[in-house]
Design an enzyme around this catalytic site. Structure first.
Site, PDB file in Angstrom:
ATOM      1  N   ARG A  69     -16.835 -44.184 -46.481  1.00  0.00           N
ATOM      2  CA  ARG A  69     -15.539 -43.651 -46.051  1.00  0.00           C
ATOM      3  C   ARG A  69     -14.323 -44.457 -46.454  1.00  0.00           C
ATOM      4  NH1 ARG A  69     -15.034 -41.625 -40.271  1.00  0.00           N
ATOM      5  NH2 ARG A  69     -15.067 -43.829 -39.817  1.00  0.00           N
ATOM      6  N   ASP A  70     -14.492 -45.549 -47.204  1.00  0.00           N
ATOM      7  CA  ASP A  70     -13.305 -46.290 -47.655  1.00  0.00           C
ATOM      8  C   ASP A  70     -13.573 -46.947 -49.014  1.00  0.00           C
ATOM      9  OD1 ASP A  70     -10.682 -47.176 -47.561  1.00  0.00           O
ATOM     10  OD2 ASP A  70     -11.170 -48.977 -46.426  1.00  0.00           O
ATOM     11  N   LEU A  71     -14.091 -46.159 -49.933  1.00  0.00           N
ATOM     12  CA  LEU A  71     -14.345 -46.676 -51.280  1.00  0.00           C
ATOM     13  C   LEU A  71     -13.033 -46.811 -52.027  1.00  0.00           C
ATOM     14  CD1 LEU A  71     -17.500 -44.602 -52.112  1.00  0.00           C
ATOM     15  CD2 LEU A  71     -17.378 -47.086 -51.991  1.00  0.00           C
TER      16      LEU A  71
END
Length: 188
Positions: A69-71
Site C-alpha cells: 500500500r505504499d510502494l
C-alpha cells in the site's frame, strides 16, 4: 507473520525494551531506488531487474495476504546496484487482506497510488499499479512527472489513461499498459 524473501527487508532483531517495541533492520549501503541516478535507472536491464524482483516480492507478500500500500522509490532499497538487487521495505502502511479488496482510510503517497485508492479501496492490483508508475518513471526519466501538482496528477489518472511514451520499446508499452489499467479488475 515474517516474510522470508531475498527481496523483502526483514528485521534482524525485534522485541520490547522498557515498555517500547523495537525493530532492527540490516543496513543497505546502496541506498534506495530514489537515490539512483537516471543514467543508471533508465537502463533496460536495470528496469527489467526491478520489475522481475518486485514481481517476486509482491507475489510473496500477496500470498501471505499482505498488501504493501505504499510502494514508491524511497521504499525500495538496493543490496547492490551492479548487479541490481532490489529489496522492498517500509511495511508501515501494509495491511492484512483476507479478501480481494480492502477498504482503507489511510492516505497513501499520491504519485504512486492507484486510482481506486482515492476512493478508499486497495487490493493486490493497487500494488501492481505502483510498480507500473515506478517503472514508467524509470524508463522515461523521473523528471517526466516533476512539476505536476499531485492533485492534478490524481485527477488525471482518474479521468484518463496514463500516457505511455511512444519512444519506448513495444514490450515496455505492453507491460505498462497492463500495469497501468485504471480498472483494477482488469489490471495485470
Amino acid at each position: 507473520q515474517l516474510i522470508k524473501s531475498q527481496h523483502c527487508l526483514s528485521p534482524v532483531d525485534f522485541g520490547e525494551q522498557e515498555g517500547r517495541a523495537f525493530e532492527v533492520y540490516e543496513y543497505l549501503a546502496s541506498g534506495t531506488l530514489a537515490d539512483i541516478s537516471d543514467s543508471v535507472s533508465r537502463q533496460d536491464a536495470f528496469v527489467l531487474a526491478f520489475v522481475n524482483q518486485m514481481a517476486s516480492a509482491l507475489d510473496e507478500i500477496h500470498q501471505a495476504q499482505l498488501l504493501h500500500r505504499d510502494l514508491k522509490p524511497a521504499n525500495i532499497l538496493l543490496r547492490s546496484v551492479d548487479p541490481p538487487h532490489f529489496v522492498l521495505a517500509d511495511f508501515g502502511a501494509s495491511a492484512i487482506s483476507e479478501s480481494d479488496m480492502y477498504v482503507t482510510t489511510t492516505r497513501r503517497t499520491t504519485r504512486y497510488a492507484a486510482p481506486e485508492s482515492f476512493a478508499g479501496i486497495t487490493s493486490t492490483a493497487s500494488d501492481w499499479w505502483s510498480i507500473g508508475i515506478i517503472a514508467l518513471e524509470m524508463l522515461s526519466g523521473r523528471d517526466a512527472m516533476e512539476g505536476i501538482d499531485d492533485r492534478a496528477f490524481m485527477l488525471s489518472i482518474i479521468a484518463r489513461p496514463v500516457p505511455i511514451p511512444d519512444e519506448l520499446a513495444d514490450s515496455w508499452k505492453i507491460l505498462l499498459k497492463g500495469l497501468l489499467t485504471r480498472d483494477h479488475t482488469l489490471r495485470w
